[in-house]
Every structure is written in C-alpha cells, then in structure tokens.
Design a protein around this motif. Sequence first.
Motif, mmCIF file in Angstrom:
data_model
loop_
_atom_site.group_PDB
_atom_site.id
_atom_site.type_symbol
_atom_site.label_atom_id
_atom_site.label_comp_id
_atom_site.label_asym_id
_atom_site.label_seq_id
_atom_site.Cartn_x
_atom_site.Cartn_y
_atom_site.Cartn_z
ATOM 1 N N UNK A 122 52.810 20.269 -33.219
ATOM 2 C CA UNK A 122 52.756 18.837 -32.905
ATOM 3 C C UNK A 122 52.831 18.004 -34.188
ATOM 4 N N UNK A 123 52.312 18.546 -35.297
ATOM 5 C CA UNK A 123 52.428 17.832 -36.581
ATOM 6 C C UNK A 123 53.892 17.750 -36.989
ATOM 7 N N UNK A 124 54.620 18.863 -36.780
ATOM 8 C CA UNK A 124 56.042 18.891 -37.109
ATOM 9 C C UNK A 124 56.815 17.870 -36.270
ATOM 10 N N UNK A 125 56.481 17.825 -34.971
ATOM 11 C CA UNK A 125 57.141 16.871 -34.067
ATOM 12 C C UNK A 125 56.828 15.445 -34.522
ATOM 13 N N UNK A 126 55.556 15.195 -34.899
ATOM 14 C CA UNK A 126 55.164 13.845 -35.344
ATOM 15 C C UNK A 126 55.984 13.433 -36.569
ATOM 16 N N UNK A 127 56.168 14.372 -37.529
ATOM 17 C CA UNK A 127 56.959 14.052 -38.723
ATOM 18 C C UNK A 127 58.421 13.805 -38.346
ATOM 19 N N UNK A 128 58.940 14.616 -37.418
ATOM 20 C CA UNK A 128 60.336 14.463 -36.985
ATOM 21 C C UNK A 128 60.568 13.109 -36.320
ATOM 22 N N UNK A 129 59.670 12.750 -35.388
ATOM 23 C CA UNK A 129 59.804 11.462 -34.674
ATOM 24 C C UNK A 129 59.699 10.309 -35.682
ATOM 25 N N UNK A 130 58.782 10.456 -36.650
ATOM 26 C CA UNK A 130 58.621 9.404 -37.662
ATOM 27 C C UNK A 130 59.890 9.253 -38.497
ATOM 28 N N UNK A 131 60.537 10.387 -38.830
ATOM 29 C CA UNK A 131 61.773 10.323 -39.623
ATOM 30 C C UNK A 131 62.834 9.522 -38.886
ATOM 31 N N UNK A 132 62.952 9.754 -37.568
ATOM 32 C CA UNK A 132 63.929 9.009 -36.757
ATOM 33 C C UNK A 132 63.565 7.519 -36.746
ATOM 34 N N UNK A 133 62.284 7.217 -36.493
ATOM 35 C CA UNK A 133 61.841 5.815 -36.454
ATOM 36 C C UNK A 133 62.029 5.149 -37.813
ATOM 37 N N UNK A 134 61.851 5.926 -38.883
ATOM 38 C CA UNK A 134 62.013 5.390 -40.233
ATOM 39 C C UNK A 134 63.462 4.979 -40.487
ATOM 40 N N UNK A 135 64.403 5.811 -40.008
ATOM 41 C CA UNK A 135 65.824 5.463 -40.144
ATOM 42 C C UNK A 135 66.111 4.181 -39.348
ATOM 43 N N UNK A 136 65.575 4.093 -38.132
ATOM 44 C CA UNK A 136 65.767 2.894 -37.309
ATOM 45 C C UNK A 136 65.159 1.666 -38.001
ATOM 46 N N UNK A 137 63.998 1.860 -38.660
ATOM 47 C CA UNK A 137 63.358 0.751 -39.383
ATOM 48 C C UNK A 137 64.265 0.294 -40.523
ATOM 49 N N UNK A 138 64.918 1.258 -41.185
ATOM 50 C CA UNK A 138 65.868 0.930 -42.262
ATOM 51 C C UNK A 138 67.021 0.094 -41.739
ATOM 52 N N UNK A 139 67.535 0.470 -40.569
ATOM 53 C CA UNK A 139 68.636 -0.286 -39.947
ATOM 54 C C UNK A 139 68.162 -1.705 -39.629
ATOM 55 N N UNK A 140 66.928 -1.812 -39.153
ATOM 56 C CA UNK A 140 66.359 -3.120 -38.794
ATOM 57 C C UNK A 140 66.203 -4.014 -40.023
ATOM 58 N N UNK A 141 65.726 -3.425 -41.123
ATOM 59 C CA UNK A 141 65.427 -4.212 -42.329
ATOM 60 C C UNK A 141 66.705 -4.616 -43.069
ATOM 61 N N UNK A 142 67.712 -3.677 -43.120
ATOM 62 C CA UNK A 142 68.922 -3.983 -43.888
ATOM 63 C C UNK A 142 70.062 -4.489 -43.015
#
Length: 130
Positions: free
Chosen positions: A110-130
Amino acid sequence: MGHIVKVKKPRPVNLDLQTIRFPITAIASIAHRVSGVITFISVAILLWLLSLSLSSSSGFEAASEIVNSFFVKFVLWGILTALAYHIVGGIRHLLMDMKYFEELETGAQSAQVAFGVTAVLSVLAGVLVW
Ligand code: HEM
C-alpha cells in the motif's frame, strides 16, 4: 542460593547513516509527517497570496506576477505534491485504522501504491501549475 548474573549482550550497532536502509513503510511514514508540516506552512503562504490577489486590482496584478516566476511555480508544484502525498498517505492511514493493509507485506504494497498515485498526481499538479 545462586544469584542472577547479568550478562551484557553485545548488540548490533550501526550509526553509519549511509548504510542504513529504511523499509518503504518507514519512508512512507516519515514522508507523511514531512508533507503534513509542509502543508501546514503552505496554508500561511497560500492565504497571504489569496489575500494579496483579492485586495485590489493592482494587488491581483502583483499576485499574478509573483506566481509567474519559475521559482514560485516550482514551490507551488512542490506544495501541491506534498498535499497530494499527505492526502493519499492520509487515506492509507485511515484504511489502516480500519484494519486494512496492516501486515508487513500489504503495508509495503500500500505504501508503494501511495507513492505511485502521488507520482501521477504530482505530474498533473505540474500540468496545472505550468
Ligand atoms: C491543511 C491541511 C492539512 C494539514 C496542515 C495537515 C497536517 C498534518 C500534520 C502536521 C500531521 C501530523 C503528522 C505526524 O505527526 O506524523 C497530520 C497527520 C494526519 N493527517 Fe493531515 N493535514 C492536513 C490535511 C489532511 C487531509 C486532507 C487528510 C486526508 C486524508 C489528512 C490525513 C491525516 C492523517 C490520517 C494523519 C494521521 C497520521 C498518523 O496516524 O500518523 N490530513 N496532518
């Protein structure tokens, strides 16, 4: 009457930080605390930015200008990534409170899944910010 003799067992000691390996669950736990603190500090920064942008039309211009710099965008992206991890890791914590993912193996998964989901959300956050 015999008496108890205490024998000091030699314990393994490792203070060499470069060779200490943290399990993924420990990293997930530390990251959750760090992301909570980052989120806490971010509230002040974001509220200040919001109040500046709502103060007047020139205040709005000033806020837009601040947010337009690469460095500030990078900080905002970091804040959003920390928030994403805090929410995802928080949901994982709440699930563990409900007795899910409590074993060593499922906890690591579940820790691995949490990191994976965060990586996806982080990319989406990058798209939102830039
Ligand atoms: C402004 C928003 C938030 C701030 C500033 C914040 C901050 C914090 C901090 C500082 C901690 C303590 C961490 C520790 O001592 O290890 C914490 C724990 C926690 N947060 Fe948040 N948090 C926020 C939003 C959220 C949200 C939206 C969730 C939803 C899932 C959440 C879930 C949790 C949980 C479950 C814990 C306890 C973790 C544990 O048992 O160790 N938080 N939060």
